[in-house]
Design a protein around this motif. Structure first.
Motif, PDB file in Angstrom:
ATOM      1  N   ASP A  23      -4.690  -0.157   5.495  1.00  0.00           N
ATOM      2  CA  ASP A  23      -4.263   1.204   5.336  1.00  0.00           C
ATOM      3  C   ASP A  23      -4.902   2.200   6.342  1.00  0.00           C
ATOM      4  N   GLY A  24      -5.837   1.675   7.104  1.00  0.00           N
ATOM      5  CA  GLY A  24      -6.269   2.739   8.027  1.00  0.00           C
ATOM      6  C   GLY A  24      -5.454   2.598   9.472  1.00  0.00           C
ATOM      7  N   THR A  25      -4.651   1.728   9.560  1.00  0.00           N
ATOM      8  CA  THR A  25      -4.168   1.325  10.670  1.00  0.00           C
ATOM      9  C   THR A  25      -2.465   1.129  10.674  1.00  0.00           C
ATOM     10  N   ILE A  26      -1.944   0.646   9.547  1.00  0.00           N
ATOM     11  CA  ILE A  26      -0.526   0.133   9.340  1.00  0.00           C
ATOM     12  C   ILE A  26       0.264   1.580   9.554  1.00  0.00           C
ATOM     13  N   ILE A  27      -0.070   2.795   9.333  1.00  0.00           N
ATOM     14  CA  ILE A  27       0.878   3.898   9.311  1.00  0.00           C
ATOM     15  C   ILE A  27       1.329   4.171  10.818  1.00  0.00           C
ATOM     16  N   ALA A  28       0.531   3.573  11.822  1.00  0.00           N
ATOM     17  CA  ALA A  28       0.733   4.030  13.204  1.00  0.00           C
ATOM     18  C   ALA A  28       2.364   3.544  13.570  1.00  0.00           C
ATOM     19  N   THR A  29       3.005   2.377  13.107  1.00  0.00           N
ATOM     20  CA  THR A  29       4.156   1.756  13.176  1.00  0.00           C
ATOM     21  C   THR A  29       5.115   2.630  12.481  1.00  0.00           C
ATOM     22  N   ALA A 144      -6.714  -7.432   9.497  1.00  0.00           N
ATOM     23  CA  ALA A 144      -5.982  -6.443   9.245  1.00  0.00           C
ATOM     24  C   ALA A 144      -5.399  -5.431  10.457  1.00  0.00           C
ATOM     25  N   PRO A 145      -6.435  -5.199  11.464  1.00  0.00           N
ATOM     26  CA  PRO A 145      -5.841  -4.562  12.700  1.00  0.00           C
ATOM     27  C   PRO A 145      -4.997  -5.263  13.347  1.00  0.00           C
ATOM     28  N   VAL A 146      -5.068  -6.668  13.345  1.00  0.00           N
ATOM     29  CA  VAL A 146      -3.918  -7.572  14.200  1.00  0.00           C
ATOM     30  C   VAL A 146      -2.273  -7.505  13.385  1.00  0.00           C
ATOM     31  N   LEU A 147      -2.781  -7.804  12.086  1.00  0.00           N
ATOM     32  CA  LEU A 147      -1.559  -7.954  11.344  1.00  0.00           C
ATOM     33  C   LEU A 147      -0.559  -6.581  11.025  1.00  0.00           C
ATOM     34  N   GLY A 152       3.769  -3.269   9.666  1.00  0.00           N
ATOM     35  CA  GLY A 152       4.423  -2.064   9.596  1.00  0.00           C
ATOM     36  C   GLY A 152       5.637  -2.168  10.126  1.00  0.00           C
ATOM     37  N   GLY A 153       6.007  -2.905  11.421  1.00  0.00           N
ATOM     38  CA  GLY A 153       7.259  -3.054  11.771  1.00  0.00           C
ATOM     39  C   GLY A 153       8.308  -3.671  10.774  1.00  0.00           C
ATOM     40  N   LEU A 154       7.770  -4.618  10.043  1.00  0.00           N
ATOM     41  CA  LEU A 154       8.797  -5.315   9.156  1.00  0.00           C
ATOM     42  C   LEU A 154       9.088  -4.562   8.047  1.00  0.00           C
ATOM     43  N   VAL A 155       8.005  -3.619   7.565  1.00  0.00           N
ATOM     44  CA  VAL A 155       8.479  -2.625   6.522  1.00  0.00           C
ATOM     45  C   VAL A 155       9.355  -1.681   6.803  1.00  0.00           C
ATOM     46  N   ALA A 159      12.699  -1.795   4.893  1.00  0.00           N
ATOM     47  CA  ALA A 159      12.443  -1.180   3.612  1.00  0.00           C
ATOM     48  C   ALA A 159      11.990   0.355   3.629  1.00  0.00           C
ATOM     49  N   SER A 160      11.665   1.139   2.688  1.00  0.00           N
ATOM     50  CA  SER A 160      11.116   2.474   3.004  1.00  0.00           C
ATOM     51  C   SER A 160       9.787   2.429   3.466  1.00  0.00           C
ATOM     52  N   TRP A 161       9.219   3.397   4.277  1.00  0.00           N
ATOM     53  CA  TRP A 161       7.879   3.457   4.485  1.00  0.00           C
ATOM     54  C   TRP A 161       6.771   3.534   3.268  1.00  0.00           C
ATOM     55  N   ARG A 162       7.449   3.904   2.187  1.00  0.00           N
ATOM     56  CA  ARG A 162       6.635   4.160   0.933  1.00  0.00           C
ATOM     57  C   ARG A 162       6.105   2.935   0.424  1.00  0.00           C
ATOM     58  N   TRP A 163       6.783   1.618   0.909  1.00  0.00           N
ATOM     59  CA  TRP A 163       6.350   0.266   0.479  1.00  0.00           C
ATOM     60  C   TRP A 163       4.960   0.190   1.089  1.00  0.00           C
ATOM     61  N   ILE A 164       4.643   0.640   1.954  1.00  0.00           N
ATOM     62  CA  ILE A 164       3.210   0.571   2.739  1.00  0.00           C
ATOM     63  C   ILE A 164       2.117   0.702   1.636  1.00  0.00           C
ATOM     64  N   PHE A 165       2.397   1.844   0.999  1.00  0.00           N
ATOM     65  CA  PHE A 165       1.503   2.215   0.032  1.00  0.00           C
ATOM     66  C   PHE A 165       1.427   1.531  -1.645  1.00  0.00           C
ATOM     67  N   VAL A 166       2.896   1.290  -1.766  1.00  0.00           N
ATOM     68  CA  VAL A 166       3.507   0.556  -3.353  1.00  0.00           C
ATOM     69  C   VAL A 166       2.695  -0.522  -3.418  1.00  0.00           C
ATOM     70  N   VAL A 167       2.577  -1.555  -2.310  1.00  0.00           N
ATOM     71  CA  VAL A 167       2.184  -2.924  -2.407  1.00  0.00           C
ATOM     72  C   VAL A 167       0.472  -2.758  -2.776  1.00  0.00           C
ATOM     73  N   ASN A 168      -0.109  -1.617  -2.596  1.00  0.00           N
ATOM     74  CA  ASN A 168      -1.493  -1.608  -3.090  1.00  0.00           C
ATOM     75  C   ASN A 168      -1.541  -1.587  -4.380  1.00  0.00           C
ATOM     76  N   ILE A 169      -0.680  -1.116  -5.471  1.00  0.00           N
ATOM     77  CA  ILE A 169      -0.832  -0.950  -6.731  1.00  0.00           C
ATOM     78  C   ILE A 169      -1.149  -2.100  -7.452  1.00  0.00           C
ATOM     79  N   PRO A 170      -0.113  -3.111  -7.213  1.00  0.00           N
ATOM     80  CA  PRO A 170      -0.512  -4.574  -8.092  1.00  0.00           C
ATOM     81  C   PRO A 170      -1.680  -5.002  -7.694  1.00  0.00           C
ATOM     82  N   LEU A 171      -1.904  -5.139  -6.480  1.00  0.00           N
ATOM     83  CA  LEU A 171      -3.292  -5.656  -5.624  1.00  0.00           C
ATOM     84  C   LEU A 171      -4.527  -4.940  -6.483  1.00  0.00           C
TER      85      LEU A 171
END
Length: 470
Positions: A23-29, A144-147, A152-155, A159-171
Motif C-alpha cells: 500500500d505504500g507504493t502501489i498507488i503510483a501506478t 511488495a515494491p517489485v510487484l 497497480g497496472g493490472l488493477v 478494474a477501478s482504482w478502489r480495488w487497490i484498497f478493497v482487497v485489503n478488507i478480506p485479508l
C-alpha cells in the motif's frame, strides 16, 4: 522446518508486512485514474503516498512502548483492525482530502502492525530458529515494491482504482482472526510513562526527513521546501538523540548500538536497503521513459526481480548454516554492486532475455542480503532488549526505504547533466552512483569478525560480550 512451531505466526506477520509495504507504493501506478476520479492533477495524488509514509515514520517509534504498555496481542490485533477499516474507507473516499485523511489512519495502523508483529515473532523464537524466522519476515519487503507496479497496472487496466484498497478488507479480516488465535497472550510489562519529548522530537525528525526525501522525488523539485524539511528533520534528530540518551525510560534505547552485530547491520543494512529500494523506482522509469515501453510491460518485466527473490529463498537458510553471515553478506553486496552496474549497461537494444536474467540475478542477491542483515541484527541482542532493538530497527528501516526512492531520484537528476541527456545515459549514471554508494556496505561488513553470529547460523556457542560489543 516442518517442526518449527513459530512458522504460522511468522507467516501471519509476513502477510501483514506485505499489505503495509504494498500500500505504500502501489498507488503510483494508479495516480492518473485516481486524479481523474477526484478532478485533480495527477501529481496531487502523491500527497496520499507522502501522508501514508510520514505517518508510518512518525508512528513506528511509539510501537514498542505501546506493546509494552498494553500487550503485544492487543496492540497487534488493534493495528490490523485499524488498517483494515482505513483501507475500506480509502476505497469509499469521495474527495482527495478524505483519501489523505484515511491514508493517515491507515498509516497509523501500519505503524503498529508490522513492528509489533515482528516483536511477537522475535519474542517467541529461539536463537537457533532466528534465521528461519527472519527469512519469512524478509520476503514482503523484497516482493511488495517489485510487484506493486505490475499489480497497480493490472488493477487500473481492468478494474477501478478502489480495488487497490478493497482487497485489503478480506485479508485484514483473516489476519485479525488468525492473530487472535496465534499471537501469545501477554500481560503489559511496562508501566512507565511515554517519553513524550523523545516521541515529539523523533516524530518531527522522521516527518521532516521523509517529507524532504519525498520532495526530492517530485518532477519539479522545490529546493527551498527540501532544504527546510531536511533541515528541520536533521535538527530535530540531533535533539532526539540527546533526549533518548538522557531519558531514564527512552522511547528507543540507543545503547543497543554498542552491540557490534546490531550496529553494523543497522548502518550497513540501512545503506543496502536504501540503494536496493531505489531499483524498483528507477527500472520502470527507464523502461517507460527511455525505452518507450507500456506501463504493464515495464511492470511485468520488473517482476523478474521477484522471481530471483523467491527462487533463492529456500537456499538462504542453508547458505547461512553452512557459511555463517560474513561471507554471504560480502557476496550479496558484491553481487548487488555488479547487478547495479549491469542495470546501468542495459539499453533499448539489449535482448529481453538478458534483461530478465540480470533482474533475476539481482533479486537473488537482494534476498540473500536482506535476510542476512535482518538476522544478524538480532543475533547478539538479549531477550530483555528485543523490544527496544526492534523499535529502533523498524524506525531505521522505514527511513532507509524513504531515502532509497530519494536517492534514486537524486542520482537520476545528477545523471542528466553528467550524461548530457535525459535518456538512457542519465539512467546509466544513476545506477553507477548507486553501485558506488554500496561500497559503504563492504566497509561495514568487513568490520564484522569472521565468526559473527555463528551461534545463530551454526548453533555454536554465543560470542563473548567483548567480541559482540565495541
Amino acid at each position: 522446518m516442518n517442526n518449527w512451531p513459530g512458522r504460522g505466526l511468522a507467516l501471519l506477520v509476513a502477510g501483514t508486512f506485505f499489505m503495509e509495504n504494498l500500500d505504500g507504493t502501489i498507488i503510483a501506478t494508479a495516480a492518473p485514474r485516481m486524479a481523474a476520479s477526484f478532478g485533480v492533477p495527477s501529481p496531487a495524488i502523491s500527497t496520499t503516498m507522502t501522508a501514508y509514509l510520514i505517518t508510518l515514520a512518525v508512528g513506528i517509534p511509539a510501537s514498542g512502548w505501546l506493546a509494552g504498555r498494553f500487550g503485544t496481542r492487543a496492540v497487534f490485533g488493534s493495528a490490523i483492525v485499524i488498517f483494515t477499516v482505513a483501507s475500506g474507507l480509502c476505497a469509499l473516499s469521495t474527495s482527495l482530502p478524505m483519501l489523505i485523511g484515511m491514508r493517515v489512519l491507515q498509516g497509523l495502523g501500519g505503524a503498529m502492525m508490522v513492528p509489533v508483529g515482528r516483536l511477537a515473532v522475535l519474542r517467541t523464537t529461539d536463537k537457533r530458529d532466528l534465521v528461519r524466522a527472519i527469512a519469512y519476515l524478509t520476503w514482503p519487503g523484497l516482493i511488495a515494491p517489485v510487484l506493486a507496479p505490475a499489480l497497480g497496472g493490472l488493477v487500473v487496466a481492468y478494474a477501478s482504482w478502489r480495488w487497490i484498497f478493497v482487497v485489503n478488507i478480506p485479508l485484514g479480516v483473516i489476519a485479525g482472526v488468525l492473530a487472535a488465535r496465534m499471537v501469545p497472550s501477554d500481560r503489559a510489562t511496562d508501566q512507565s510513562a511515554l517519553d513524550w519529548l523523545g516521541f515529539l522530537l523523533t516524530g518531527i525528525s522522521m516527518a521532516g526527513l521523509v517529507a524532504g526525501t519525498q520532495y526530492v522525488g517530485d518532477a519539479h523539485i522545490n529546493w527551498a521546501a527540501v532544504s527546510v524539511a531536511l533541515g528541520i528533520g536533521l535538527a530535530a534528530g540531533v535533539l532526539a538523540i540527546w533526549q533518548l540518551l538522557r531519558s531514564p525510560h527512552p522511547l528507543m534505547d540507543l545503547r543497543t548500538l554498542r552491540v557490534r552485530t546490531y550496529r553494523v547491520s543497522t548502518f550497513g543494512g540501512s545503506v543496502f536497503r536504501a540503494m536496493i529500494t531505489a531499483v524498483p523506482f528507477l527500472l520502470p522509469l527507464l523502461f517507460q521513459d527511455a525505452f518507450g515501453w507500456s506501463p504493464i510491460r515495464a511492470g511485468l518485466v520488473v517482476v523478474a526481480v521477484f522471481v530471483g527473490n523467491i527462487g533463492i529463498k529456500p537456499f538462504t537458510t542453508p547458505l547461512m548454516r553452512r557459511f555463517g553471515f560474513r561471507g554471504p553478506l560480502l557476496a550479496s553486496v558484491a553481487g548487488t554492486i555488479a547487478s547495479l552496474v549491469a542495470c546501468g549497461l542495459i539499453t533499448a537494444h539489449t535482448p529481453l532475455w538478458l534483461i530478465l536474467l540480470v533482474l533475476c540475478v539481482s533479486g537473488v542477491f537482494r534476498s540473500t542480503g536482506f535476510t542476512a542483515y535482518n538476522t544478524i541484527q538480532f543475533a547478539d541482542i538479549d531477550r530483555a532488549e528485543v523490544r527496544s532493538a526492534n523499535t529502533l530497527a523498524s524506525t531505521t528501516q522505514q527511513l532507509a526505504a524513504g531515502l532509497g526512492v530519494a536517492a534514486g531520484a537524486l542520482a537520476l537528476r545528477i545523471g542528466v547533466p553528467v550524461a548530457g541527456t535525459s535518456g538512457t545515459g542519465a539512467y546509466q549514471v544513476a545506477f553507477f552512483i548507486l553501485a558506488a554508494c554500496m561500497l559503504l556496505c563492504v566497509v561495514e561488513t568487513l568490520r564484522l569478525p569472521p565468526n559473527a553470529g555463528d551461534h545463530v547460523s551454526r548453533a555454536r556457542p554465543k560470542l563473548s560480550s567483548s567480541d559482540a560489543s565495541r
